[in-house]
Write an enzyme that holds these catalytic residues in place. Sequence first.
Site: not given
Length: 274
Positions: A149, A162, A166
């Site tokens: 991401s 999160y 990533k």
Amino acid sequence: MSITIDLSDQVALVTGGTRGIGQAIVRQMLEAGARVAFCAPEADECAARAAEFASLPGMSDRVMGMAANLRDRASLAALVKAVGARWGHIDSLICNAAEFGVPSRVEDVDPDIYMRLLQSNVVGNFHLCQQVVPGMLERGAGSITIVTSIVGYTTMPTNIPYSSSKAALASMARSLAAAYAGQGIRVNCVSPGLFRTEASRDIWDDPSLLEDYVTRLVPMLRIAEPSELAGACVFLASPMASYITAATLAVDGGRLGIGLQAGSARQIGKPRPV
């Protein structure tokens, strides 16, 4: 001159293949001729999506769905074994599945939630790669594509578990690429920006919020559709990408490459006088 990507000699495994970007990846891999296995945590959802894909012309014997969870190592091992039993091997692994967690202020982050995301998004994907790599080494060829991401390369202060997971995936991919570059296994990342998926619904479902987001942060001034990331995954799995490894393909409308400051996308994207 037209160029067609032909994956008719490939077997692909796609995680998180029942919705959004993962569903689009499965479909485009099938359209390119590959035999495709996919997984998601819910068995009923996998069965329904597999039946949907199998109903498409020429795809009835080229798709299988199976329940597996990135936090359940036994289910991942069973998945890889089942694909091998049906089609003999796996040529391309596309690690798309991930948990998003719960956005929150730094001081409110639950350490258990943080560990859960790292276990799923990082350790789970690493374990799946461990399961698939031996077969690729035996054949002297293989492709692994990991969906990261843009927040893994920039920042996301509202969801640090999160974004850091990533970032860890991107580092893991480069290290895997270094480990196997001389043995025929390529490992790359695709890094999506804002896509029309359930994870970003709170943005694109609000026209004013979407307009504000793309104006400030996306040089191409629009949201992306899942099929636009799927095409990048098909390319990286194909012989056309045979000399590409340890690379990150940003599919983000120019955000990472241009390095936007707030308010600059509209100026960059507007037509210029000739």
